[in-house]
Scaffold this motif. Structure first.
Motif, PDB file in Angstrom:
ATOM      1  N   THR A  38       0.792  -1.229   0.000  1.00 21.41           N
ATOM      2  CA  THR A  38       0.000   0.000   0.000  1.00 21.41           C
ATOM      3  C   THR A  38       0.823   1.278   0.000  1.00 21.41           C
ATOM      4  O   THR A  38       0.261   2.369  -0.117  1.00 21.41           O
ATOM      5  N   ALA A  39       2.147   1.177   0.147  1.00 17.83           N
ATOM      6  CA  ALA A  39       2.975   2.384   0.245  1.00 17.83           C
ATOM      7  C   ALA A  39       4.329   2.133  -0.399  1.00 17.83           C
ATOM      8  O   ALA A  39       4.905   1.051  -0.251  1.00 17.83           O
ATOM      9  N   THR A  40       4.834   3.149  -1.095  1.00 13.72           N
ATOM     10  CA  THR A  40       6.110   3.023  -1.805  1.00 13.72           C
ATOM     11  C   THR A  40       7.044   4.159  -1.418  1.00 13.72           C
ATOM     12  O   THR A  40       6.623   5.316  -1.339  1.00 13.72           O
ATOM     13  N   LEU A  41       8.290   3.815  -1.178  1.00 15.09           N
ATOM     14  CA  LEU A  41       9.335   4.811  -0.942  1.00 15.09           C
ATOM     15  C   LEU A  41       9.861   5.257  -2.299  1.00 15.09           C
ATOM     16  O   LEU A  41      10.563   4.516  -2.976  1.00 15.09           O
ATOM     17  N   PHE A  42       9.498   6.472  -2.725  1.00 13.95           N
ATOM     18  CA  PHE A  42       9.897   6.991  -4.027  1.00 13.95           C
ATOM     19  C   PHE A  42      11.228   7.738  -3.967  1.00 13.95           C
ATOM     20  O   PHE A  42      12.004   7.690  -4.919  1.00 13.95           O
ATOM     21  N   ALA A  43      11.484   8.446  -2.869  1.00 15.76           N
ATOM     22  CA  ALA A  43      12.705   9.236  -2.752  1.00 15.76           C
ATOM     23  C   ALA A  43      13.263   9.104  -1.337  1.00 15.76           C
ATOM     24  O   ALA A  43      12.514   8.990  -0.360  1.00 15.76           O
ATOM     25  N   LEU A  44      14.585   9.146  -1.243  1.00 16.17           N
ATOM     26  CA  LEU A  44      15.283   8.997   0.035  1.00 16.17           C
ATOM     27  C   LEU A  44      15.404  10.339   0.729  1.00 16.17           C
ATOM     28  O   LEU A  44      15.277  11.397   0.108  1.00 16.17           O
ATOM     29  N   SER A  45      15.686  10.295   2.033  1.00 16.51           N
ATOM     30  CA  SER A  45      16.015  11.534   2.736  1.00 16.51           C
ATOM     31  C   SER A  45      17.361  12.052   2.265  1.00 16.51           C
ATOM     32  O   SER A  45      17.572  13.243   2.110  1.00 16.51           O
ATOM     33  N   ASN A  46      18.312  11.143   2.071  1.00 16.82           N
ATOM     34  CA  ASN A  46      19.548  11.374   1.325  1.00 16.82           C
ATOM     35  C   ASN A  46      20.219  10.021   1.150  1.00 16.82           C
ATOM     36  O   ASN A  46      19.746   9.008   1.662  1.00 16.82           O
ATOM     37  N   GLN A  47      21.317   9.976   0.409  1.00 16.10           N
ATOM     38  CA  GLN A  47      21.893   8.680   0.074  1.00 16.10           C
ATOM     39  C   GLN A  47      22.496   7.962   1.272  1.00 16.10           C
ATOM     40  O   GLN A  47      22.572   6.733   1.282  1.00 16.10           O
TER      41      GLN A  47
END
Length: 294
Positions: A282-291
């Motif tokens: 139900t949920a996807t991590l599209f972008a990180l807080s940083n690498q």
């Protein structure tokens, strides 16, 4: 026959090359750590180092009192550890300092699955240590030339303190890890937006000052359209500023970000020692807080 005065001195044997002292990183190292990353053109500010160190644990190598290497890790619950900010000064490389730092870090984080984002140069070391690739992260950045179109049908509002528990649960589902401390720290320095449908938070994203300018992330949503709406809303607040976002290759956002004027400038390989974290359906991590922090 005596060598001429112009002859180079003989190379020192390996045993004569100073290996330095392994130390725990603490706030007294921040100035040197910042200078170390700056020498490699990594865009961390001193404030970024302080933020990262306060959340995690780190090791350094010192030679004659000079910091020549760093490695940090961050505990995400009892099961995961994110690894990052692994730096060795150019004039101290090829002495095994990176491997020594990783050995100390891995012993400290033992018992957890360890994840990191590796540059091309670092991948051979991590492969030797047993890390296995499980994805890619694409770095997009530029001075944002214009405000992107925003899908007004996506119900976005600003984060409110009462949203915190729901945000923690949503992030846990998308990231597959317990990142409460990271979210709480980011919340104190970020402009955070949420998507609310039928009274439930289904997505969130934040933007904050970091590195050279503004970093957008994390971004978690139920669909690519909702991720785009969150990113566009935050980006529109920073037209003319330097904006960076690190997205997963699987996100499918790369071409859209390029059309916004945020060109892809680099790639890193996501690697894990142990079972990598998995998102809920139900949920996807599209972008990180940083690498580094993930």
């Amino acid at each position: 026959m005596m060598a001429s005065m112009s002859s180079p001195p003989p190379a020192l044997p390996d045993t004569a090359v100073p290996q330095g002292d392994l130390v725990r990183l603490d706030p007294d190292h921040l100035d040197q750590a910042h200078a170390l990353s700056g020498a490699l053109a990594w865009p961390y500010r001193r404030e970024d180092w302080a933020f990262a160190l306060a959340l995690g644990r780190g090791f350094g190598v010192e030679i004659d009192g000079r910091l020549v290497g760093t490695a940090l890790w961050w505990p995400y619950g009892d099961d995961y550890a994110a690894i990052g900010m692994i730096i060795v000064a150019p004039d101290a490389q090829r002495r095994g300092i990176g491997a020594r730092l990783m050995d100390a870090l891995m012993a400290d984080a033992a018992g957890r699955t360890m994840i990191l984002n590796s540059t091309l140069e670092g991948e051979p070391l991590y492969t030797r240590l047993g890390f296995v690739p499980y994805g890619e992260v694409r770095q997009h950045q530029a001075v944002l030339p214009h405000a992107p179109w925003i899908d007004a049908s996506v119900p976005i509002r600003s984060f409110a303190p009462g949203d915190l528990a729901a945000l923690h649960a949503l992030d846990r589902a998308a990231a597959g890890m317990e990142r409460t401390a990271l979210l709480d720290a980011l919340g104190a320095v970020s402009d955070t937006l949420v998507i609310v449908r039928d009274g439930a938070i289904t997505g969130y994203a934040g933007a904050r000052v970091w590195g050279r300018g503004i970093v957008i992330g994390p971004v978690i949503a139920a669909s690519i359209a909702e991720a785009q709406a969150l990113i566009a809303t935050l980006a529109a607040r920073h037209v003319g500023a330097f904006v960076r976002i690190d997205v997963t290759h699987a996100s499918g956002l790369g071409a859209w970000l390029a059309r916004l004027g945020l060109a892809e400038v680099g790639q890193v390989r996501a690697m894990a020692l142990g079972p990598p974290p998995a998102s809920a359906p139900t949920a996807t991590l599209f972008a990180l807080s940083n690498q580094s922090l993930g």
